[in-house]
Design an enzyme around this catalytic site. Sequence first.
Site, short mmCIF file in Angstrom:
data_model
loop_
_atom_site.label_atom_id
_atom_site.label_comp_id
_atom_site.label_asym_id
_atom_site.label_seq_id
_atom_site.Cartn_x
_atom_site.Cartn_y
_atom_site.Cartn_z
N GLY A 1 36.42 17.54 32.19
CA GLY A 1 35.04 17.40 32.63
C GLY A 1 34.42 18.76 32.82
O GLY A 1 35.11 19.74 33.12
N GLY B 1 31.87 21.09 34.98
CA GLY B 1 31.21 21.12 36.29
C GLY B 1 30.22 22.27 36.35
O GLY B 1 29.96 22.93 35.34
N ALA B 2 29.70 22.47 37.53
CA ALA B 2 28.68 23.49 37.72
C ALA B 2 29.20 24.89 37.39
O ALA B 2 28.47 25.73 36.89
CB ALA B 2 28.17 23.43 39.16
N GLY C 1 32.26 25.60 35.68
CA GLY C 1 33.22 25.74 34.60
C GLY C 1 33.78 24.39 34.23
O GLY C 1 33.34 23.35 34.71
N THR C 2 34.78 24.43 33.36
CA THR C 2 35.32 23.19 32.83
C THR C 2 36.63 22.87 33.52
O THR C 2 37.35 23.76 33.95
CB THR C 2 35.59 23.39 31.32
OG1 THR C 2 34.46 24.06 30.78
CG2 THR C 2 35.75 22.08 30.62
N VAL C 3 36.91 21.58 33.64
CA VAL C 3 38.21 21.16 34.17
C VAL C 3 39.09 20.76 32.99
O VAL C 3 38.65 20.02 32.11
CB VAL C 3 38.05 19.99 35.16
CG1 VAL C 3 39.40 19.53 35.68
CG2 VAL C 3 37.14 20.40 36.31
N ASP D 1 29.66 15.42 49.28
CA ASP D 1 29.32 15.15 47.88
C ASP D 1 30.14 13.98 47.35
O ASP D 1 30.72 14.06 46.26
CB ASP D 1 29.53 16.41 47.04
CG ASP D 1 28.82 16.32 45.68
OD1 ASP D 1 27.96 15.44 45.52
OD2 ASP D 1 29.15 17.12 44.78
N1 ATP Z 1 42.81 16.62 39.73
C1 ATP Z 1 42.09 16.06 38.76
N2 ATP Z 1 42.67 15.23 37.89
C2 ATP Z 1 41.94 14.67 36.92
N3 ATP Z 1 40.64 14.88 36.72
C3 ATP Z 1 39.99 15.70 37.56
C4 ATP Z 1 40.69 16.35 38.61
N4 ATP Z 1 39.80 17.09 39.30
C5 ATP Z 1 38.62 16.93 38.69
N5 ATP Z 1 38.71 16.11 37.63
C6 ATP Z 1 37.63 15.70 36.74
O1 ATP Z 1 36.78 16.80 36.53
C7 ATP Z 1 35.46 16.52 36.98
C8 ATP Z 1 34.86 17.77 37.62
O2 ATP Z 1 35.68 18.21 38.69
P1 ATP Z 1 35.07 18.59 40.11
O3 ATP Z 1 34.20 17.48 40.58
O4 ATP Z 1 36.18 19.01 40.99
O5 ATP Z 1 34.23 19.87 39.73
P2 ATP Z 1 32.68 20.14 39.79
O6 ATP Z 1 31.90 18.89 39.77
O7 ATP Z 1 32.42 21.20 38.82
O8 ATP Z 1 32.63 20.75 41.18
P3 ATP Z 1 31.48 21.61 41.82
O9 ATP Z 1 30.62 20.59 42.50
O10 ATP Z 1 32.24 22.49 42.74
O11 ATP Z 1 30.81 22.31 40.71
C9 ATP Z 1 35.62 15.36 37.93
O12 ATP Z 1 34.46 14.56 37.97
C10 ATP Z 1 36.80 14.61 37.38
O13 ATP Z 1 36.39 13.73 36.37
MG MG Z 2 32.21 17.10 40.89
#
Ligand code: ATP
Ligand code: MG
Lengths: 399, 302
Positions: free
Chosen positions: B16, B18-19, B21-23, B140
């Site tokens: 995914g 996010g704001a 970077g990528t996960v 959130d």
């Molecule tokens: N431990 C995990 N295992 C599997 N998928 C995950 C995990 N952590 C996050 N993800 C996936 O990645 C997406 C983005 O992660 P996360 O919400 O932590 O980051 P973000 O939205 O960028 O956070 P931020 O609000 O700090 O920018 C999540 O919606 C989820 O789908």
């Molecule tokens: Mg998130």
Amino acid sequence: MAKTGFCDSKPLLDLHKKADERRAPLRTWSNACGPIERWQPVEVDESRMAPVKMEPEHRWERRLSAQTSEGILMGFHEDSFTHSAADGCVEEEEEPVLLYPHGLQGLPSLQALVPSLLRHEVETALEKLDLIWDRAYAWDMFLDMARTQTRNSFPTADLPRHFTDLTRSVLVDWLIQVHELMHFQEETLYLAIHLVNRSLRAIKITTVNLQLLGMVCLFLAAKMEECLLPEVSGLCFLMDHTYTKHQLLRMERKVLLGLKFDLSYCPPLHFLLLLASVARCSAKAVWMARYLLELSLLEGQCVLFLPVQLAGAALCVSRQVLQEPSTPGGEAAWCLASSVHVGSETALLRIMHILANAAAKAHTRETCASFIKFSSPETMQVSRHAGLKNAPGLLGVCT
Amino acid sequence: MAHVTGVQYEPVAEIGGGAYGTVYKARDLESGQFVALKSVRVQTDQNGLPVSTVREVALLKRLEQFDHPNVVRLMDVCATQRSDQETKVTLVFEHVDQDLKTYLEKAPAPGLSPGRIQDLMRQLLCGVSFLHSNRVLHRDLKPENILVTSQGQVKLADFGLARIYSCHMALTPVVVTLWYRPPEVLLQSSYATPVDIWSTGCIFAEMFRRKPLFCGESEVDQLGKLFEVIGLPPEDEWPTDVTLSRKHFPPLLPRPITDFVPEINEQGAQLLLKMLTFDPLKRISALNALEHPYFQDEETLT
Ligand SMILES: Nc1ncnc2c1ncn2[C@@H]1O[C@H](COP(=O)(O)OP(=O)(O)OP(=O)(O)O)[C@@H](O)[C@H]1O
Ligand SMILES: [Mg+2]
């Protein structure tokens, strides 16, 4: 990331201005030490004494609290509430001569009521301090504070060889000024100094980089606590561009890794406000205690003690100095508050002496930022109180 | 700590964006397990490590000692210097199969069974209650930030907006993704633990609907949307410290919640209304929600 106008309108941090020329500090903390109510007999809620049902959902919190809040709260961890009121009362480890002057004799039943009474009072105080919205969590939160703080003291006051307590106190004094200039929350200052104390022990810092370390710790504390952050360039400006932005950010990384990103802390200030509220201390007594507590940041020895002990000692000294007329109700409230912070009488007395000595000499020291800050009308000019000059003598008589 | 990320973890797939970077899903070459990598690039011309990362790591570190089953596990934090101008900080999490959003999308028609929803809600509230009693506000909560394992275990994630409660807490005025944002935040009044309960309520409704309950386009529109369901609150419940006037909104009466969430049972509807209560002081707490009769009768999971 939130931006502020720090860089455009940066006022110079003039460390050499005379005491009185400096701007009166900060906003008032009126919400935190609002009108002090007179002592009212507290209605004891019977249901709170009933055994607490063990729910599977709570077992994580419980397991830990049973292990670690022992001793700190003199047996006031949750399990005491599963006993009946009679056997759940305070276990006194040492005879608390100083802290139970004459309150208890008049109120023989108080002792038996202490656990539930204390819990009730702590919950009310947390509510008044705006720390909770839901009473259901009050006691859990209090136990969490008590638990967290046990990881916040240090086994020794020793610093790496090339730093003296004096160097450290000069740094802390400077940080107190920068903190004030930035209009940060009080918690941010306590967290920043805690991070300095830990960093000095966890990572290799040269004397040249000490100021940079201090600034980075304040910056990290702000990242945890504040919603508006200064720009890095503004911070470099405040250090006369002795360090580059690049160096500051490298130090930030070094500190975070050195501390393993563990930035949690329970500031003594929270305990102070809580105890003061339970004890129905006057506004003046609270301001003086806040001043004394801030002085504790400059004292290297104070890292040995738990935040709750520092807060308790600051209030004790403040009460001794102010000698406000006592009422039976007030004494009872004080006894109740004391049961939270009395751990070791010896430790308490040691801190009281450190604080009293610091306050007596504060106006003559180079490091006098707190003295100036607390000499303003907003803080009831507590640092200029004549009694503080003889504070060490006062304690001498009492012990 | 501070290993070279590329060596220990081998990226498998992108999960995914996010704001910051990528996960990525990756394999831990030492243990063979899957992990989720969330990395942030920090340029030297920025303000250092972003606040969200500092808080996310600090809070998860603080909570990790409790080993709570409904909070995602942070396994490691790595920092690597990429160039003179850039550092990369990577958070290594246990990998969880999907987030609740995907879980709801993947559920075959007609959606999740009442028993499954009850179980998910119990775990969700258990996690929220754990955070609240440890002085943590999540701020959130939404389906994307809630992870669900293939065994149906709920794990709260994304602590980028979370913070620890304190006395003179400096509160960020804008928190929570719009659709899950409670009225006190929309009105920019003060807020506390009840924010998370409102969001949990929205998620509860969404588990039945499989689409969000309130999809506003702006803050005022969002308020309008939620008043269409819960009705315009009485004058004395309107916060006094806000600029937006109550008169701005038409005098709507509450509508039966079952108009919007038809599949919910009576106890569930009652609980939902207690979570979607306008006045944060009257809104139910996670602890009390867990005691609600809705959770008393075990519904079958299938
Ligand atoms: N431990 C995990 N295992 C599997 N998928 C995950 C995990 N952590 C996050 N993800 C996936 O990645 C997406 C983005 O992660 P996360 O919400 O932590 O980051 P973000 O939205 O960028 O956070 P931020 O609000 O700090 O920018 C999540 O919606 C989820 O789908
Ligand atoms: Mg998130």
